[in-house]
Design an enzyme around this catalytic site. Structure first.
Site, mmCIF file in Angstrom:
data_model
loop_
_atom_site.group_PDB
_atom_site.id
_atom_site.type_symbol
_atom_site.label_atom_id
_atom_site.label_comp_id
_atom_site.label_asym_id
_atom_site.label_seq_id
_atom_site.Cartn_x
_atom_site.Cartn_y
_atom_site.Cartn_z
ATOM 1 N N LYS A 146 0.821 -1.228 0.000
ATOM 2 C CA LYS A 146 0.000 0.000 0.000
ATOM 3 C C LYS A 146 0.853 1.275 0.000
ATOM 4 O O LYS A 146 0.460 2.275 -0.606
ATOM 5 C CB LYS A 146 -0.960 -0.011 1.176
ATOM 6 C CG LYS A 146 -2.087 -1.039 1.032
ATOM 7 C CD LYS A 146 -3.053 -0.935 2.202
ATOM 8 C CE LYS A 146 -4.252 -1.851 2.036
ATOM 9 N NZ LYS A 146 -5.222 -1.700 3.128
ATOM 10 N N GLY B 115 -14.692 -6.590 10.540
ATOM 11 C CA GLY B 115 -14.471 -5.650 9.447
ATOM 12 C C GLY B 115 -14.872 -6.166 8.068
ATOM 13 O O GLY B 115 -14.449 -5.593 7.062
ATOM 14 N N ALA C 18 -1.776 2.032 15.023
ATOM 15 C CA ALA C 18 -1.454 3.275 14.302
ATOM 16 C C ALA C 18 -0.780 2.944 12.975
ATOM 17 O O ALA C 18 0.007 3.734 12.454
ATOM 18 C CB ALA C 18 -0.572 4.171 15.161
ATOM 19 N N GLY C 19 -1.100 1.766 12.431
ATOM 20 C CA GLY C 19 -0.561 1.368 11.119
ATOM 21 C C GLY C 19 -1.408 1.983 10.009
ATOM 22 O O GLY C 19 -2.168 2.942 10.223
ATOM 23 N N GLY C 20 -1.305 1.417 8.826
ATOM 24 C CA GLY C 20 -1.978 1.994 7.665
ATOM 25 C C GLY C 20 -3.482 2.081 7.818
ATOM 26 O O GLY C 20 -4.083 3.133 7.532
ATOM 27 N N ASP D 258 -10.230 2.974 2.444
ATOM 28 C CA ASP D 258 -10.441 2.217 3.686
ATOM 29 C C ASP D 258 -11.221 3.011 4.733
ATOM 30 O O ASP D 258 -12.123 2.485 5.388
ATOM 31 C CB ASP D 258 -9.085 1.788 4.276
ATOM 32 C CG ASP D 258 -8.505 0.574 3.573
ATOM 33 O OD1 ASP D 258 -9.261 -0.163 2.919
ATOM 34 O OD2 ASP D 258 -7.281 0.361 3.681
HETATM 35 P P1 NDP Z 1 -0.034 -2.455 9.608
HETATM 36 O O1 NDP Z 1 1.013 -3.506 9.529
HETATM 37 O O2 NDP Z 1 0.124 -1.196 8.842
HETATM 38 O O3 NDP Z 1 -0.195 -2.030 11.159
HETATM 39 C C1 NDP Z 1 -0.274 -3.021 12.137
HETATM 40 C C2 NDP Z 1 -0.634 -2.394 13.484
HETATM 41 O O4 NDP Z 1 -0.875 -3.444 14.425
HETATM 42 C C3 NDP Z 1 0.474 -1.515 14.075
HETATM 43 O O5 NDP Z 1 -0.123 -0.440 14.777
HETATM 44 C C4 NDP Z 1 1.164 -2.498 15.036
HETATM 45 O O6 NDP Z 1 1.825 -1.857 16.097
HETATM 46 C C5 NDP Z 1 -0.031 -3.254 15.562
HETATM 47 N N1 NDP Z 1 0.283 -4.576 16.110
HETATM 48 C C6 NDP Z 1 0.709 -5.664 15.434
HETATM 49 N N2 NDP Z 1 0.849 -6.711 16.278
HETATM 50 C C7 NDP Z 1 0.482 -6.259 17.517
HETATM 51 C C8 NDP Z 1 0.404 -6.870 18.809
HETATM 52 N N3 NDP Z 1 0.731 -8.149 19.011
HETATM 53 N N4 NDP Z 1 0.007 -6.119 19.850
HETATM 54 C C9 NDP Z 1 -0.349 -4.814 19.651
HETATM 55 N N5 NDP Z 1 -0.284 -4.174 18.466
HETATM 56 C C10 NDP Z 1 0.120 -4.904 17.409
HETATM 57 O O7 NDP Z 1 -1.400 -3.195 9.244
HETATM 58 P P2 NDP Z 1 -2.740 -2.547 8.670
HETATM 59 O O8 NDP Z 1 -2.940 -1.238 9.352
HETATM 60 O O9 NDP Z 1 -2.738 -2.594 7.207
HETATM 61 O O10 NDP Z 1 -3.848 -3.593 9.153
HETATM 62 C C11 NDP Z 1 -4.313 -3.603 10.483
HETATM 63 C C12 NDP Z 1 -5.570 -4.451 10.568
HETATM 64 O O11 NDP Z 1 -6.612 -3.852 9.803
HETATM 65 C C13 NDP Z 1 -5.420 -5.874 10.032
HETATM 66 O O12 NDP Z 1 -6.139 -6.733 10.877
HETATM 67 C C14 NDP Z 1 -6.058 -5.823 8.671
HETATM 68 O O13 NDP Z 1 -6.575 -7.057 8.265
HETATM 69 C C15 NDP Z 1 -7.177 -4.828 8.941
HETATM 70 N N6 NDP Z 1 -7.650 -4.173 7.725
HETATM 71 C C16 NDP Z 1 -8.951 -4.386 7.362
HETATM 72 C C17 NDP Z 1 -9.455 -3.807 6.226
HETATM 73 C C18 NDP Z 1 -10.876 -4.058 5.860
HETATM 74 O O14 NDP Z 1 -11.282 -3.662 4.763
HETATM 75 N N7 NDP Z 1 -11.670 -4.689 6.721
HETATM 76 C C19 NDP Z 1 -8.639 -2.920 5.375
HETATM 77 C C20 NDP Z 1 -7.290 -2.750 5.867
HETATM 78 C C21 NDP Z 1 -6.829 -3.364 6.992
HETATM 79 P P3 NDP Z 1 3.359 -1.382 15.951
HETATM 80 O O15 NDP Z 1 3.321 -0.034 15.302
HETATM 81 O O16 NDP Z 1 3.857 -1.368 17.342
HETATM 82 O O17 NDP Z 1 4.060 -2.424 15.106
#
Ligand code: NDP
Length: 276
Positions: free
Chosen positions: A68, A243, A131-133, A105
């Site tokens: 992305k 979701g 706070a990811g994408g 999204d």
């Molecule tokens: P990213 O990889 O960009 O971000 C992942 C996030 O999860 C970060 O904030 C990360 O924290 C956190 N994280 C990962 N593992 C853990 C853990 N064990 N404990 C606490 N925090 C954790 O992923 P996305 O933002 O792209 O996706 C996030 C979720 O959203 C996924 O489940 C994805 O499937 C869902 N999604 C759903 C969509 C839909 O249409 N329904 C569309 C897009 C996403 P840190 O910064 O510390 O690494």
């Protein structure tokens, strides 16, 4: 007879993607003939694969993990939603051949909450985990939709701070530390935008976060959302949703962009729901 328009979703892995099914379901509603493929591209091959797809006549593409950010980077134009999120999940070929990036999204999340689930977001105190994408896209859209406050808590606090700084609304947007979750009090809207469920890592969340009549929402869907939804229900949430609806609504927003028609998302959503 003219060839059907070409669309695709790029990701790695991608075999699991529901996007081809969703877009074909929408297209059938309007009698639109299209091809929609899932293209598995390794990160180093992504930009080349996208350029080859559009050079061969591709009209539009969805983009999922892990591409992305690269999708935003390679585009010639960016929508405000994509620029704010810092990532793109939609690429569209413009009439002059250049590529436009968009992020649907956040709009998909808000549409699912407001239109499918009937939630009025105005005035709510929301807690955003992650706070990811996806969280970045969600944050801006939730604020646009009128949440009163947005508290962002991320495992890596610097990323939450960077998002709050980028939004620049200190009266409405706050960050807190993950280890302080038990001391934050309660919220009436809690969104899990972490990838913990997808990665198979359960989140240990205090039940005190869930206020009376709270709504809980996991951006993940299917098995990845089971733990969060079980936690929310055990904590007394009024509703706990996954979701899947967001997935369908973000696809609908892309479909509208490409075809200028607003599909009926409900039959597609119900068919997918029956399948998971
Ligand atoms: P990213 O990889 O960009 O971000 C992942 C996030 O999860 C970060 O904030 C990360 O924290 C956190 N994280 C990962 N593992 C853990 C853990 N064990 N404990 C606490 N925090 C954790 O992923 P996305 O933002 O792209 O996706 C996030 C979720 O959203 C996924 O489940 C994805 O499937 C869902 N999604 C759903 C969509 C839909 O249409 N329904 C569309 C897009 C996403 P840190 O910064 O510390 O690494």
């Amino acid at each position: 007879m003219s060839q059907p328009s070409q669309f695709a979703v790029f990701g790695h892995p991608i075999a699991h993607s529901l996007s081809p099914r969703i877009h074909q379901g929408f297209a059938q509603q309007f009698g639109i003939a299209l091809e929609y493929r899932a293209i598995d591209a390794m990160p180093e091959a992504f930009a080349g694969a996208v350029r080859a797809f559009f050079a061969a006549g591709g009209a539009g593409a969805n983009v999922t993990l892990p591409h992305k950010a690269a999708a935003l980077a390679l585009a010639d134009e960016r929508s405000e939603a994509a620029a704010r999120a810092g990532i793109a999940n939609v690429l569209t070929r413009l009439p002059d051949g250049r590529l436009a990036a968009h992020n649907s999204d956040g709009a998909g999340l808000v549409r699912d909450l407001t239109e499918r689930h009937g939630v009025d977001l105005r005035g709510r105190d929301a807690l955003l985990l992650g706070a990811g994408g996806a969280a970045r896209a969600a944050a801006w859209s939730l604020l646009d939709a009128g949440v009163q406050t947005l508290t962002i808590v991320n495992r890596t606090p610097e990323t939450a701070d960077a998002l709050a700084d980028a939004i620049g609304e200190p009266a409405r947007v706050h960050t807190r530390y993950w280890q302080d979750l038990a001391n934050l009090g309660s919220y009436d809207l809690i969104l899990n935008a972490t990838s913990a469920g997808v990665l198979g890592n359960g989140l240990k969340l205090p039940m005190s976060l869930v206020g009376a009549r709270a709504l809980c929402y996991d951006l993940a869907y299917g098995p990845a959302a089971i733990d969060f939804i079980a936690w929310a229900k055990a904590a007394g949430a009024r509703h706990a949703w996954d979701g899947l609806g967001m997935l369908v609504e973000q696809a609908a927003a892309a479909f509208e962009l490409w075809h200028g028609q607003q599909p009926d998302t409900e039959p597609v959503y119900q068919a997918l729901r029956a399948g998971i």
